[in-house]
Design a protein around this motif. Structure first.
Motif, PDB file in Angstrom:
ATOM      1  N   LEU A  21       1.772  19.678  12.097  1.00  0.00           N
ATOM      2  CA  LEU A  21       2.725  18.587  12.269  1.00  0.00           C
ATOM      3  C   LEU A  21       2.367  17.520  11.236  1.00  0.00           C
ATOM      4  O   LEU A  21       1.402  16.782  11.393  1.00  0.00           O
ATOM      5  N   LYS A  22       3.131  17.483  10.172  1.00  0.00           N
ATOM      6  CA  LYS A  22       2.794  16.621   9.033  1.00  0.00           C
ATOM      7  C   LYS A  22       3.176  15.168   9.292  1.00  0.00           C
ATOM      8  O   LYS A  22       4.243  14.878   9.833  1.00  0.00           O
ATOM      9  N   TRP A  23       2.304  14.272   8.866  1.00  0.00           N
ATOM     10  CA  TRP A  23       2.497  12.836   9.052  1.00  0.00           C
ATOM     11  C   TRP A  23       3.471  12.321   7.985  1.00  0.00           C
ATOM     12  O   TRP A  23       3.087  12.009   6.870  1.00  0.00           O
ATOM     13  N   HIS A  24       4.744  12.217   8.334  1.00  0.00           N
ATOM     14  CA  HIS A  24       5.758  11.765   7.388  1.00  0.00           C
ATOM     15  C   HIS A  24       5.523  10.315   7.001  1.00  0.00           C
ATOM     16  O   HIS A  24       5.408   9.436   7.859  1.00  0.00           O
ATOM     17  N   ARG A  25       5.439  10.053   5.702  1.00  0.00           N
ATOM     18  CA  ARG A  25       5.156   8.713   5.182  1.00  0.00           C
ATOM     19  C   ARG A  25       3.871   8.146   5.770  1.00  0.00           C
ATOM     20  O   ARG A  25       3.730   6.940   5.972  1.00  0.00           O
ATOM     21  N   ASP A  32       4.037   3.219  13.752  1.00  0.00           N
ATOM     22  CA  ASP A  32       3.262   2.905  12.548  1.00  0.00           C
ATOM     23  C   ASP A  32       4.166   2.429  11.416  1.00  0.00           C
ATOM     24  O   ASP A  32       5.273   2.940  11.235  1.00  0.00           O
ATOM     25  N   ALA A  33       3.652   1.480  10.640  1.00  0.00           N
ATOM     26  CA  ALA A  33       4.316   1.147   9.376  1.00  0.00           C
ATOM     27  C   ALA A  33       4.067   2.292   8.401  1.00  0.00           C
ATOM     28  O   ALA A  33       3.021   2.940   8.448  1.00  0.00           O
ATOM     29  N   PRO A  34       5.023   2.579   7.519  1.00  0.00           N
ATOM     30  CA  PRO A  34       4.811   3.674   6.564  1.00  0.00           C
ATOM     31  C   PRO A  34       3.791   3.321   5.485  1.00  0.00           C
ATOM     32  O   PRO A  34       3.620   2.157   5.136  1.00  0.00           O
ATOM     33  N   PHE A  35       3.099   4.337   5.008  1.00  0.00           N
ATOM     34  CA  PHE A  35       2.230   4.234   3.837  1.00  0.00           C
ATOM     35  C   PHE A  35       1.081   3.232   3.996  1.00  0.00           C
ATOM     36  O   PHE A  35       0.706   2.564   3.032  1.00  0.00           O
ATOM     37  N   THR A  36       0.514   3.130   5.176  1.00  0.00           N
ATOM     38  CA  THR A  36      -0.631   2.247   5.367  1.00  0.00           C
ATOM     39  C   THR A  36      -1.891   2.942   4.858  1.00  0.00           C
ATOM     40  O   THR A  36      -2.195   4.061   5.292  1.00  0.00           O
ATOM     41  N   PRO A  37      -2.649   2.331   3.944  1.00  0.00           N
ATOM     42  CA  PRO A  37      -3.846   2.991   3.413  1.00  0.00           C
ATOM     43  C   PRO A  37      -4.804   3.464   4.507  1.00  0.00           C
ATOM     44  O   PRO A  37      -5.372   4.556   4.414  1.00  0.00           O
ATOM     45  N   ASP A  53       5.133   9.152  -0.557  1.00  0.00           N
ATOM     46  CA  ASP A  53       6.051   9.194  -1.696  1.00  0.00           C
ATOM     47  C   ASP A  53       5.426   8.464  -2.874  1.00  0.00           C
ATOM     48  O   ASP A  53       4.735   7.446  -2.699  1.00  0.00           O
ATOM     49  N   VAL A  54       5.685   8.959  -4.069  1.00  0.00           N
ATOM     50  CA  VAL A  54       5.118   8.362  -5.287  1.00  0.00           C
ATOM     51  C   VAL A  54       6.225   8.117  -6.296  1.00  0.00           C
ATOM     52  O   VAL A  54       7.052   9.003  -6.558  1.00  0.00           O
ATOM     53  N   ARG A  55       6.231   6.903  -6.854  1.00  0.00           N
ATOM     54  CA  ARG A  55       7.171   6.538  -7.913  1.00  0.00           C
ATOM     55  C   ARG A  55       6.421   5.851  -9.049  1.00  0.00           C
ATOM     56  O   ARG A  55       5.365   5.256  -8.842  1.00  0.00           O
ATOM     57  N   THR A  56       6.998   5.915 -10.231  1.00  0.00           N
ATOM     58  CA  THR A  56       6.441   5.219 -11.382  1.00  0.00           C
ATOM     59  C   THR A  56       6.799   3.745 -11.289  1.00  0.00           C
ATOM     60  O   THR A  56       7.966   3.379 -11.151  1.00  0.00           O
ATOM     61  N   GLY A  57       5.767   2.892 -11.355  1.00  0.00           N
ATOM     62  CA  GLY A  57       5.982   1.459 -11.248  1.00  0.00           C
ATOM     63  C   GLY A  57       5.979   0.767 -12.596  1.00  0.00           C
ATOM     64  O   GLY A  57       5.904   1.404 -13.647  1.00  0.00           O
ATOM     65  N   PRO A  58       6.050  -0.556 -12.584  1.00  0.00           N
ATOM     66  CA  PRO A  58       6.004  -1.325 -13.832  1.00  0.00           C
ATOM     67  C   PRO A  58       4.742  -0.992 -14.626  1.00  0.00           C
ATOM     68  O   PRO A  58       3.654  -0.867 -14.072  1.00  0.00           O
ATOM     69  N   GLY A  59       4.909  -0.823 -15.928  1.00  0.00           N
ATOM     70  CA  GLY A  59       3.776  -0.485 -16.767  1.00  0.00           C
ATOM     71  C   GLY A  59       3.320   0.948 -16.634  1.00  0.00           C
ATOM     72  O   GLY A  59       2.257   1.315 -17.137  1.00  0.00           O
ATOM     73  N   GLY A  60       4.124   1.780 -15.948  1.00  0.00           N
ATOM     74  CA  GLY A  60       3.755   3.179 -15.785  1.00  0.00           C
ATOM     75  C   GLY A  60       2.730   3.439 -14.715  1.00  0.00           C
ATOM     76  O   GLY A  60       2.205   4.552 -14.612  1.00  0.00           O
ATOM     77  N   VAL A  61       2.431   2.449 -13.878  1.00  0.00           N
ATOM     78  CA  VAL A  61       1.445   2.612 -12.809  1.00  0.00           C
ATOM     79  C   VAL A  61       2.082   3.372 -11.646  1.00  0.00           C
ATOM     80  O   VAL A  61       3.143   2.965 -11.150  1.00  0.00           O
ATOM     81  N   PRO A  62       1.480   4.473 -11.187  1.00  0.00           N
ATOM     82  CA  PRO A  62       2.046   5.204 -10.050  1.00  0.00           C
ATOM     83  C   PRO A  62       1.871   4.420  -8.749  1.00  0.00           C
ATOM     84  O   PRO A  62       0.777   3.941  -8.442  1.00  0.00           O
ATOM     85  N   LEU A  63       2.956   4.303  -8.006  1.00  0.00           N
ATOM     86  CA  LEU A  63       2.965   3.531  -6.768  1.00  0.00           C
ATOM     87  C   LEU A  63       3.244   4.426  -5.572  1.00  0.00           C
ATOM     88  O   LEU A  63       3.935   5.437  -5.689  1.00  0.00           O
ATOM     89  N   ILE A  64       2.706   4.043  -4.426  1.00  0.00           N
ATOM     90  CA  ILE A  64       3.057   4.678  -3.161  1.00  0.00           C
ATOM     91  C   ILE A  64       4.325   3.987  -2.689  1.00  0.00           C
ATOM     92  O   ILE A  64       4.298   2.870  -2.188  1.00  0.00           O
ATOM     93  N   ARG A  65       5.449   4.646  -2.893  1.00  0.00           N
ATOM     94  CA  ARG A  65       6.721   3.972  -2.661  1.00  0.00           C
ATOM     95  C   ARG A  65       7.863   4.970  -2.608  1.00  0.00           C
ATOM     96  O   ARG A  65       7.926   5.902  -3.412  1.00  0.00           O
TER      97      ARG A  65
END
Length: 265
Positions: A21-25, A32-37, A53-65
């Motif tokens: 049972l995978k923990w979605h987000r 729970d709030a999503p993506f809590t470290p 989820d991972v997206r490219t952020g400003p400056g090319g920094v990968p973000l959890i988003r």
């Protein structure tokens, strides 16, 4: 039959099978709030399957988003959480080694046009200390491969459920073509991520798409179920009976308790 207690809090053991049972987000419970470290690290430390989820952020920094690029201006910078915080959190908690069954799925939301080689290198570096536990997935196999090639320890998965592919499947009913295209898109993918509605709709017509992917040596993840209300529990049991290896849910803890408390018919 009531499943025996598993070693991982949100894995179901039934008839010799393990259904994750995978923990979605990265949510363990529906509140729970999503993506809590803290939750991400908690899940990995206890050997759970966790998705972020991972997206490219400003400056090319990968973000959890999860949100698309155009939404960034609506969010304060404090909410732009870099992927590197996971390694930092593991280090601050003194977690040196993860259980063998721990899995962190990086669901890549960018296409290869956005996710450059430099970004792929940054993603790989951010998860280097626990790369054995990482699965990189997404709709764009080129973007996924660009990340996976940075480190041979990184596994891959493929999500073929794009809008166009699903519309085509509904229009033509060509299940074999859908399966073949998914397998061809990422030949190295060990797991295929399927919308649970597709699995159940095809099963109602006598087509077992889970079996088709199993025959090709792939595992199947069914996404995404909400909390354990009667309808969702019925869907979860049907997916288990169809052989799903993993079920993505917003409330894995609640789903686990509900599935264990009610005997199967």
């Amino acid at each position: 039959m009531t499943p025996a207690p598993p070693p991982t809090p949100t894995d179901i053991h039934i008839d010799g099978r393990v259904i994750r049972l995978k923990w979605h987000r990265a949510r363990r419970t529906a509140t729970d709030a999503p993506f809590t470290p803290g939750r991400i690290v908690e899940g990995l430390a206890c050997g759970a399957s966790v998705e972020i989820d991972v997206r490219t952020g400003p400056g090319g920094v990968p973000l959890i988003r999860h949100d698309p690029l155009r939404w960034w201006r609506r969010v304060r910078p404090v909410n732009l959480m870099p992927l590197s915080v996971i390694g930092e959190e593991l280090g601050s908690r003194g977690v040196v080694e993860l259980p063998a069954e721990a899995r962190l799925q990086l669901d890549i939301k960018d296409t290869a046009r956005v996710l450059t080689t430099d970004v792929a290198q940054q993603i790989s570096a951010a998860v280097n200390s626990f790369a054995d536990a990482v699965i990189v997935s997404g709709n764009d196999p080129v973007a996924v491969a660009r990340i996976a090639k940075q480190d041979p320890r990184t596994a891959t998965g493929h999500d073929p459920c794009t809008r166009s592919a699903v519309r085509r499947l509904r229009r033509t009913g060509d299940v074999d073509g859908f399966v073949s295209a998914a397998l061809e898109a990422d030949r190295a993918a060990g797991i295929i991520y399927l919308d649970h509605r597709i699995i159940l709709a095809l099963a109602a017509t006598g087509r077992d798409i889970v079996a088709s992917f199993h025959a090709a040596g792939r595992q199947v993840d069914a996404f995404t179920l909400t909390g354990p209300d009667p309808e969702t529990l019925g869907q979860a049991r049907a997916l288990i009976d169809l052989g799903a290896d993993q079920i993505t849910t917003d409330d894995p803890e609640g789903m686990y308790r509900a599935l264990r408390s009610v005997p199967r018919t």
